[in-house]
Design an enzyme around this catalytic site. Structure first.
Site: not given
Length: 251
Positions: A10-12, A93, A95, A164, A170, A209, A230-231
């Site tokens: 997920n590049w957000k 998600h 967020e 999640e 994150g 994470s 994610g990241g």
């Protein structure tokens, strides 16, 4: 190979056309791991371009609206995602739930719209740190899943669930394997209660994470069918390390 692990990036809100270089590198790397299904959800602006340039990757969207069309400035429908080349969409998600006030009912409507448009769906659920500290994590997440899941015949093959824990997204904190196993068992029981024996086939991903250093341990936990990353999915080196942890590559 229907039981192969599913690793989703997920590049957000990250990525311009320059980052397609990373997507192409991930795509090349994914061909060496045929036993793993690899996917990326880039920002909306890159879906069409990425879908046109990759072969082994599944490209998807990070969100969609619950309506097919209308006066919803700034939103994107599932039909539009499909038209742009997406094969799946992430809904619910944390967020989106926290920053955009999305309720379980809204998440369910989005999932239903996506399925109607012919997309696969990843439905996300997870508890806050306060809810876990209060001993409410399993009850909260179980109820969240129940209210967020679409109902109907024949949808299970296109449905994935992602657990999640909000406090691990994150932050660098990762849920302990025992806690992940316990929560995935709760989610599996809920899926079977809702869909009958078909619920046993729904993949449950872990997200929060996930990185090259902890992926192997997390993916070895009972009933973890993959990871929502994610990241660590933004570069080929880090993301392919997680893919490699999910299944051996070819020599």
């Amino acid at each position: 190979m229907p039981n192969r692990p599913y690793i989703v990036g997920n590049w957000k809100m990250n990525g311009t056309r320059a980052q397609l270089t990373e997507a192409r590198a991930i795509d090349r790397g994914a061909t060496r791991h045929a036993g793993v299904r690899v996917a990326i959800a880039p920002p909306f602006t890159l879906i069409a371009a990425m879908a046109a340039e990759v072969q082994a990757l599944t490209v998807g969207g990070q969100d969609c609206h619950g309506e097919v069309s209308g006066a919803f400035t700034g939103d994107v429908s599932a039909v539009m995602l499909k038209d742009a080349g997406a094969g799946f969409v992430i809904v619910g998600h944390s967020e989106r739930r926290a920053m955009h006030g999305e309720s379980d009912a809204m998440v369910r409507a989005k999932a239903e719209a996506a399925l109607d448009a012919g997309l696969e769906v990843i439905v996300c659920v997870g508890e806050s740190e306060a809810e876990r500290d209060a001993g409410q994590a399993e009850a909260v997440v179980g109820a969240q899943l129940d209210a967020s899941l679409p109902r109907g015949e024949g949808l299970v093959p296109r449905l994935t669930v992602a657990y999640e824990p909000v406090w691990a997204i994150g932050t660098g904190r990762v849920a302990a394997p025992a806690d992940v196993a316990a929560m995935h068992a709760v989610l599996r029981a809920k899926l079977v209660a809702i869909y009958g024996e078909d619920g046993a086939a729904v993949k449950i991903l872990y997200g929060g994470s996930v990185n090259a250093g902890n992926a192997a341990e997390l993916l070895a936990v009972a009933d973890v069918g993959g990871a929502l990353v994610g990241g660590a999915s933004l570069t080929a080196d880090s993301f392919l390390s997680i893919v490699a942890a999910a299944g051996p590559g070819e020599d």
